[in-house]
Design a protein around this motif. Structure first.
Motif, PDB file in Angstrom:
ATOM      1  N   ARG A  48     -11.810   8.326   0.942  1.00  0.00           N
ATOM      2  CA  ARG A  48     -12.435   7.000   0.936  1.00  0.00           C
ATOM      3  C   ARG A  48     -13.710   6.999   1.776  1.00  0.00           C
ATOM      4  O   ARG A  48     -14.741   6.459   1.367  1.00  0.00           O
ATOM      5  CB  ARG A  48     -11.444   5.964   1.463  1.00  0.00           C
ATOM      6  CG  ARG A  48     -12.013   4.566   1.549  1.00  0.00           C
ATOM      7  CD  ARG A  48     -10.980   3.593   2.111  1.00  0.00           C
ATOM      8  NE  ARG A  48     -10.490   4.003   3.398  1.00  0.00           N
ATOM      9  CZ  ARG A  48     -11.144   3.802   4.538  1.00  0.00           C
ATOM     10  NH1 ARG A  48     -12.323   3.186   4.522  1.00  0.00           N
ATOM     11  NH2 ARG A  48     -10.630   4.187   5.680  1.00  0.00           N
ATOM     12  N   ARG A  49     -13.633   7.603   2.973  1.00  0.00           N
ATOM     13  CA  ARG A  49     -14.818   7.636   3.837  1.00  0.00           C
ATOM     14  C   ARG A  49     -15.918   8.490   3.223  1.00  0.00           C
ATOM     15  O   ARG A  49     -17.099   8.117   3.268  1.00  0.00           O
ATOM     16  CB  ARG A  49     -14.437   8.185   5.218  1.00  0.00           C
ATOM     17  CG  ARG A  49     -13.500   7.277   6.013  1.00  0.00           C
ATOM     18  CD  ARG A  49     -13.389   7.748   7.441  1.00  0.00           C
ATOM     19  NE  ARG A  49     -12.857   9.099   7.532  1.00  0.00           N
ATOM     20  CZ  ARG A  49     -11.581   9.391   7.654  1.00  0.00           C
ATOM     21  NH1 ARG A  49     -10.676   8.414   7.697  1.00  0.00           N
ATOM     22  NH2 ARG A  49     -11.171  10.644   7.732  1.00  0.00           N
ATOM     23  N   LEU A 109      -6.497  11.137   1.618  1.00  0.00           N
ATOM     24  CA  LEU A 109      -6.973   9.962   0.879  1.00  0.00           C
ATOM     25  C   LEU A 109      -7.903   9.121   1.743  1.00  0.00           C
ATOM     26  O   LEU A 109      -8.907   8.579   1.245  1.00  0.00           O
ATOM     27  CB  LEU A 109      -5.776   9.130   0.408  1.00  0.00           C
ATOM     28  CG  LEU A 109      -4.857   9.801  -0.622  1.00  0.00           C
ATOM     29  CD1 LEU A 109      -3.724   8.853  -1.003  1.00  0.00           C
ATOM     30  CD2 LEU A 109      -5.635  10.209  -1.860  1.00  0.00           C
ATOM     31  N   ASP A 110      -7.564   8.992   3.039  1.00  0.00           N
ATOM     32  CA  ASP A 110      -8.466   8.272   3.948  1.00  0.00           C
ATOM     33  C   ASP A 110      -9.800   8.992   4.048  1.00  0.00           C
ATOM     34  O   ASP A 110     -10.868   8.364   4.057  1.00  0.00           O
ATOM     35  CB  ASP A 110      -7.833   8.149   5.340  1.00  0.00           C
ATOM     36  CG  ASP A 110      -6.618   7.241   5.349  1.00  0.00           C
ATOM     37  OD1 ASP A 110      -6.534   6.368   4.459  1.00  0.00           O
ATOM     38  OD2 ASP A 110      -5.754   7.411   6.224  1.00  0.00           O
ATOM     39  N   ILE A 119     -13.958  11.437  -9.486  1.00  0.00           N
ATOM     40  CA  ILE A 119     -14.853  10.567  -8.710  1.00  0.00           C
ATOM     41  C   ILE A 119     -16.281  11.095  -8.768  1.00  0.00           C
ATOM     42  O   ILE A 119     -17.242  10.318  -8.889  1.00  0.00           O
ATOM     43  CB  ILE A 119     -14.358  10.449  -7.261  1.00  0.00           C
ATOM     44  CG1 ILE A 119     -13.044   9.656  -7.214  1.00  0.00           C
ATOM     45  CG2 ILE A 119     -15.404   9.790  -6.370  1.00  0.00           C
ATOM     46  CD1 ILE A 119     -12.428   9.563  -5.840  1.00  0.00           C
ATOM     47  N   SER A 160       0.840  -1.186   0.000  1.00  0.00           N
ATOM     48  CA  SER A 160       0.000   0.000   0.000  1.00  0.00           C
ATOM     49  C   SER A 160       0.882   1.245   0.000  1.00  0.00           C
ATOM     50  O   SER A 160       2.082   1.193   0.292  1.00  0.00           O
ATOM     51  CB  SER A 160      -0.887  -0.006   1.242  1.00  0.00           C
ATOM     52  OG  SER A 160      -0.085   0.118   2.408  1.00  0.00           O
ATOM     53  N   VAL A 176     -16.439   9.129   0.060  1.00  0.00           N
ATOM     54  CA  VAL A 176     -17.053   8.503  -1.122  1.00  0.00           C
ATOM     55  C   VAL A 176     -18.177   7.580  -0.686  1.00  0.00           C
ATOM     56  O   VAL A 176     -19.283   7.593  -1.249  1.00  0.00           O
ATOM     57  CB  VAL A 176     -15.992   7.729  -1.936  1.00  0.00           C
ATOM     58  CG1 VAL A 176     -16.662   6.814  -2.946  1.00  0.00           C
ATOM     59  CG2 VAL A 176     -15.076   8.698  -2.662  1.00  0.00           C
ATOM     60  N   SER A 177     -17.917   6.765   0.336  1.00  0.00           N
ATOM     61  CA  SER A 177     -18.948   5.847   0.827  1.00  0.00           C
ATOM     62  C   SER A 177     -20.133   6.608   1.401  1.00  0.00           C
ATOM     63  O   SER A 177     -21.293   6.286   1.116  1.00  0.00           O
ATOM     64  CB  SER A 177     -18.338   4.925   1.886  1.00  0.00           C
ATOM     65  OG  SER A 177     -19.317   4.074   2.439  1.00  0.00           O
TER      66      SER A 177
END
Length: 452
Positions: free
Chosen positions: A192-193, A188-189, A221, A3, A195-196
């Motif tokens: 990710r959260r 980035l974290d 996105i 990663s 986006v959900s």
């Protein structure tokens, strides 16, 4: 593949380690050179003291010991020594030399010479030597020496101190690399959260909430989310249009077959085939709808409200057939499943339970640690032990004495799998018949969603 977080941490750790090793080597070299230089300066000072004392006692060198007040010169093999020799071969030494002498260099240089050599008892020493000519014209070889043990001990202590210091620096560097990596990857974290979360709430991401380097990715996105929503909406509309388009022709065909059957024409096989066609179409449309909604769109449905409606409907149906329905539902139950899909599942299962029960059916909905559990039970014959898997097959019917296509369970399973939910067939502990246990997780199960 590693990663980004691991790559950054490993890269930072290796870079810090390389910097620390290079820095430690350079610094240790400089410090040891400085320690040796300081050691040599002390040796030179003692040589100068010896020369000054010799200049006043040249005619009586035996008295030289009285002029040098360092007790180490009087202690045998103390590690600190002096020695003088004249051209006549007469040699005078400090008491610490006992009955030994220092080896003079092969070239009697008039310049001060520093060198490492073997001293009394084979002890490693460092010596300062110079041939001098006094004011009275006499020439002397003057040497002072000191054991290297003290220098070695100081160097060892220096290395130990530096090692501890660089270990601490290394740990701080590693912690700094971890903190820096976490700080850099935080956007980035967060992305990710978000986006959900925004996907569930049908909202776009806000570009200004992210660093400049991440902003182009956020725009891409957002565009991808918009396209996916549009694709899903079109697919659901097409499924609904197809269901509506097929419903009218099948209804007309069913009416015609019913009329013919009423006129003493045996249409039972045709009506049964039409029932199976309707069931298969219903299952296919349900799978299409679930595939475009189950794992892709996360919605919240008030399960308590749906259970209340089914309780009223099936209680009246059960009462009409002389049967009884009981319901137990926890308040304010919300699930991650489309309302139409979960109601189709409950409707099919309650219809089966009412069809096969003797006197009673029950519906229970409770909250579990990581989801919601539904339990539909009846007091009918149930399923023979070991044949549960057969009953779950598409169209699998273990008993054809009741009307139906055998696709109710299959449709329910298709819809539930699209949301990562589970369905299990068991023996009812309360009523003695069949128990259908459904577990709907509160979070998506990606692997199950993809498998559906």
């Amino acid at each position: 593949m590693l990663s980004l977080r691991r790559r950054a941490m490993i890269g930072g750790a290796l870079s810090a380690m390389a910097s620390i090793l290079v820095g430690a080597f350079v610094l240790l070299t400089l410090i040891e050179d400085n320690v040796l230089d300081r050691f040599d300066r002390g040796l030179i000072d003692r040589h100068s003291q010896l020369v000054v004392a010799l200049n006043t006692t040249a005619t009586n060198p035996v008295a030289l010991s009285e002029r040098l007040y360092d007790p180490a010169y009087a202690t045998p093999f103390s590690g600190r020594y002096w020695q003088i020799s004249n051209l006549d071969g007469e040699t005078y030494t400090s008491g610490s030399m006992f009955d030994t002498t220092l080896k003079a260099p092969s070239s009697h240089s008039t310049d001060l010479t520093l060198r490492s050599m073997t001293g009394p008892e084979g002890e490693p020493v460092r010596s300062a030597f110079q041939q001098i000519t006094l004011e009275d014209g006499s020439t002397w070889d003057v040497s002072v020496a000191e054991s290297l043990a003290a220098l070695a001990a100081e160097r060892q202590q220096t290395r130990r101190s530096l090692l501890l210091a660089f270990v601490l620096v290394g740990l701080l560097g590693l912690a700094g690399a971890i903190l820096q990596t976490t700080t850099i990857l935080h956007p980035l974290d967060k992305l990710r959260r978000d986006v959900s979360k925004r996907w569930e709430q049908d909202e776009d991401l806000t570009t200004s909430d992210y660093p400049q380097e991440v902003a182009p990715l956020v725009d891409d996105i957002n565009e991808l989310l918009a396209r996916n929503r549009d694709i899903i909406a079109r697919a659901r509309r097409q499924a609904a249009d197809l269901a509506h388009a097929l419903k009218t022709p099948t209804a007309i065909l069913r009416n015609e077959l019913t009329v013919l059957n009423a006129q003493n024409n045996n249409m039972e096989a045709s009506l049964d085939a039409l029932d199976r066609v309707d069931a298969q179409l219903g299952r296919s449309l349900a799978r299409m709808r679930a595939a475009n909604s189950g794992a892709a769109v996360s919605v919240r449905t008030d399960l308590s409200n749906s259970v209340d409606r089914f309780t009223r409907l099936f209680s009246s149906m059960a009462e009409r057939d002389g049967k009884e329905m009981s319901t137990s539902c926890a308040p304010d139950l919300f699930i991650r499943m489309d309302q139409q899909d979960i109601e189709e599942v409950i409707g099919n299962l309650l219809d089966n339970a009412l069809k096969w029960c003797n006197d009673a059916i029950s519906l229970t909905a409770i909250t579990r640690e990581d989801g919601v559990e539904l339990l539909i039970e009846d007091d009918g014959p149930g399923i023979p032990e070991g044949r549960e898997r057969e009953a779950l097959k598409s169209g699998g019917r273990l008993d054809s004495s009741k009307p139906g296509t055998g696709l109710g369970l299959a449709i329910a399973i298709d819809l539930l799998q699209a949301y990562g939910a589970d369905l299990n067939l068991e023996k009812s502990a309360a009523l003695g018949g069949l128990a259908v246990r459904i577990f709907i997780p509160s979070k998506r199960r990606q692997s199950l969603a993809k498998a559906a």
